[in-house]
Motif scaffolding. Structure first.
Motif, short mmCIF file in Angstrom:
data_model
loop_
_atom_site.label_atom_id
_atom_site.label_comp_id
_atom_site.label_asym_id
_atom_site.label_seq_id
_atom_site.Cartn_x
_atom_site.Cartn_y
_atom_site.Cartn_z
N ARG A 31 6.02 117.90 0.31
CA ARG A 31 4.73 117.80 0.78
C ARG A 31 3.80 117.03 0.12
O ARG A 31 3.64 116.97 -1.11
N LYS A 32 3.11 116.11 1.14
CA LYS A 32 2.20 115.23 0.54
C LYS A 32 1.18 115.68 -0.48
O LYS A 32 0.79 114.93 -1.42
N ASP A 33 0.57 116.64 -0.18
CA ASP A 33 -0.67 117.18 -0.95
C ASP A 33 0.01 117.66 -2.03
O ASP A 33 -0.88 117.44 -3.36
N ALA A 36 0.66 114.43 -4.35
CA ALA A 36 -0.58 113.84 -4.54
C ALA A 36 -1.42 114.53 -6.00
O ALA A 36 -2.17 113.83 -6.57
N ALA A 37 -1.22 115.72 -6.29
CA ALA A 37 -1.65 116.50 -7.22
C ALA A 37 -1.17 115.94 -8.66
O ALA A 37 -1.50 116.24 -9.59
#
Length: 116
Positions: A31-33, A36-37
């Protein structure tokens, strides 16, 4: 033989549960989110590598251990423990790189601008 069987069953179940968790976390890492974390791409790679290599190692280790046990060999417990060794090894590598990057065990999150 009873204690070997008990240990073999226990570690087979542990490997199965850990493999299921790794698959779930591996899917989540797509997952992209979630990606990104992660401040550290190296640690993200190690986490993904662990998530996708542990399940086949756990399945293979359990299958080989059971075949050795059924054949009468006494090394079945050592074989079923091998995937756990892989888990520990990658965990140590992850911790070393995590600490080497910023001097803090922050699981790849990195320093944030909003921290005091």
């Amino acid at each position: 033989m009873g204690s070997v069987l008990t240990l073999l069953i226990a570690f087979t179940l542990f490997n199965a549960c850990a493999a299921a968790v790794c698959v779930g976390l591996g899917v989540r890492l797509f997952r992209k989110d979630v990606r990104a974390a992660w401040a550290s791409r190296r640690l993200l790679f190690i986490a993904a590598f662990l998530a996708w290599t542990f399940p086949p190692a756990a399945i293979a280790g359990a299958a080989i251990a059971w075949s050795h046990y059924l054949a009468g060999a006494m090394d079945a417990v050592a074989i079923v423990l091998a995937p756990i060794g892989w888990l520990v090894l990658l965990g140590v590598i992850f911790a070393i790189i995590d600490f080497a990057e910023d001097g803090v065990f922050d699981f790849g999150r990195g320093s944030r601008g909003d921290a005091p």
